[in-house]
Scaffold this motif. Structure first.
Motif, mmCIF file in Angstrom:
data_model
loop_
_atom_site.group_PDB
_atom_site.id
_atom_site.type_symbol
_atom_site.label_atom_id
_atom_site.label_comp_id
_atom_site.label_asym_id
_atom_site.label_seq_id
_atom_site.Cartn_x
_atom_site.Cartn_y
_atom_site.Cartn_z
ATOM 1 N N UNK A 92 0.840 -1.177 0.000
ATOM 2 C CA UNK A 92 0.000 0.000 0.000
ATOM 3 C C UNK A 92 0.890 1.247 0.000
ATOM 4 N N UNK A 93 0.509 2.259 -0.761
ATOM 5 C CA UNK A 93 1.280 3.488 -0.893
ATOM 6 C C UNK A 93 0.607 4.596 -0.095
ATOM 7 N N UNK A 94 1.403 5.310 0.691
ATOM 8 C CA UNK A 94 0.916 6.490 1.396
ATOM 9 C C UNK A 94 1.427 7.727 0.660
ATOM 10 N N UNK A 95 0.525 8.497 0.030
ATOM 11 C CA UNK A 95 0.970 9.681 -0.695
ATOM 12 C C UNK A 95 1.532 10.740 0.272
ATOM 13 N N UNK A 96 2.465 11.516 -0.218
ATOM 14 C CA UNK A 96 3.071 12.590 0.565
ATOM 15 C C UNK A 96 2.394 13.908 0.205
ATOM 16 N N UNK A 97 1.888 14.620 1.212
ATOM 17 C CA UNK A 97 1.301 15.936 0.961
ATOM 18 C C UNK A 97 2.404 16.878 0.499
ATOM 19 N N UNK A 98 2.141 17.597 -0.587
ATOM 20 C CA UNK A 98 3.157 18.473 -1.136
ATOM 21 C C UNK A 98 2.726 19.913 -1.288
ATOM 22 N N UNK A 99 1.405 20.126 -1.348
ATOM 23 C CA UNK A 99 0.930 21.500 -1.523
ATOM 24 C C UNK A 99 -0.523 21.604 -1.084
ATOM 25 N N UNK A 100 -0.949 22.840 -0.947
ATOM 26 C CA UNK A 100 -2.343 23.136 -0.655
ATOM 27 C C UNK A 100 -2.767 24.288 -1.553
ATOM 28 N N UNK A 101 -3.976 24.202 -2.078
ATOM 29 C CA UNK A 101 -4.537 25.264 -2.893
ATOM 30 C C UNK A 101 -5.454 26.092 -2.003
ATOM 31 N N UNK A 102 -5.197 27.364 -1.932
ATOM 32 C CA UNK A 102 -6.003 28.268 -1.126
ATOM 33 C C UNK A 102 -6.768 29.178 -2.070
ATOM 34 N N UNK A 103 -8.076 28.942 -2.178
ATOM 35 C CA UNK A 103 -8.924 29.754 -3.037
ATOM 36 C C UNK A 103 -9.352 31.017 -2.316
ATOM 37 N N UNK A 104 -9.371 32.133 -3.037
ATOM 38 C CA UNK A 104 -9.688 33.423 -2.438
ATOM 39 C C UNK A 104 -10.274 34.367 -3.484
ATOM 40 N N UNK A 105 -10.988 35.361 -3.015
ATOM 41 C CA UNK A 105 -11.512 36.393 -3.912
ATOM 42 C C UNK A 105 -10.501 37.520 -4.103
ATOM 43 N N UNK A 106 -9.412 37.492 -3.329
ATOM 44 C CA UNK A 106 -8.397 38.555 -3.416
ATOM 45 C C UNK A 106 -6.983 37.962 -3.326
ATOM 46 N N UNK A 107 -6.549 37.308 -4.388
ATOM 47 C CA UNK A 107 -5.276 36.595 -4.352
ATOM 48 C C UNK A 107 -4.053 37.481 -4.116
ATOM 49 N N UNK A 108 -4.009 38.660 -4.670
ATOM 50 C CA UNK A 108 -2.827 39.520 -4.497
ATOM 51 C C UNK A 108 -2.640 39.902 -3.033
ATOM 52 N N UNK A 109 -3.726 40.274 -2.371
ATOM 53 C CA UNK A 109 -3.648 40.647 -0.960
ATOM 54 C C UNK A 109 -3.234 39.462 -0.093
ATOM 55 N N UNK A 110 -3.826 38.308 -0.372
ATOM 56 C CA UNK A 110 -3.509 37.120 0.430
ATOM 57 C C UNK A 110 -2.062 36.674 0.199
ATOM 58 N N UNK A 111 -1.605 36.728 -1.043
ATOM 59 C CA UNK A 111 -0.219 36.376 -1.361
ATOM 60 C C UNK A 111 0.744 37.290 -0.598
ATOM 61 N N UNK A 112 0.471 38.587 -0.609
ATOM 62 C CA UNK A 112 1.332 39.536 0.112
ATOM 63 C C UNK A 112 1.356 39.242 1.605
ATOM 64 N N UNK A 113 0.195 38.904 2.168
ATOM 65 C CA UNK A 113 0.128 38.605 3.603
ATOM 66 C C UNK A 113 0.951 37.360 3.929
#
Length: 117
Positions: free
Chosen positions: A1-22
């Protein structure tokens, strides 16, 4: 059995530039560019989404935890970035915890576990 490794998370937002800066200011001050933000080998992808509210109405549903070796240094960096502490820093039997929120209301924690935890 294979256990996948978490590598990333997608964070959806209505204001990506502001959230990226934060996120850059609070957690990755050395990060440059527009691609995913490297959070110690775990990638944060911030994406414009029209199917989400401007604020997370159930932020306790999933909390992104950051395990740290120097709690005080990371807490100072977060304070300097002006984070909104949801739960003040607290010593617990297993270590030190501090919970804060991003501008969309998502919860994050820094944790320094005790050696014997």
């Amino acid at each position: 059995m294979i256990t996948p490794k978490a590598g990333s998370i997608l964070l959806g937002t209505t204001r990506p530039a502001e959230l990226r800066d934060w996120y850059r200011k609070a957690l990755a001050p050395e990060h440059e560019g527009e691609g995913p933000i490297d959070l110690g080998g775990f990638m944060l992808v911030i994406d414009q989404r029209d199917d989400v509210d401007t604020k997370n109405n159930e932020p306790g549903r999933m909390i992104l935890n950051f395990h740290v070796d120097d709690f005080d240094a990371v807490a100072a960096q977060l304070r300097a970035a002006g984070v909104d502490w949801v739960v003040p820093v607290a010593d617990r039997p297993s270590g030190r915890f501090g919970t804060f929120a991003d501008p969309d209301g998502n919860y994050l924690q820094i944790i320094q576990f005790k050696q014997d935890a």
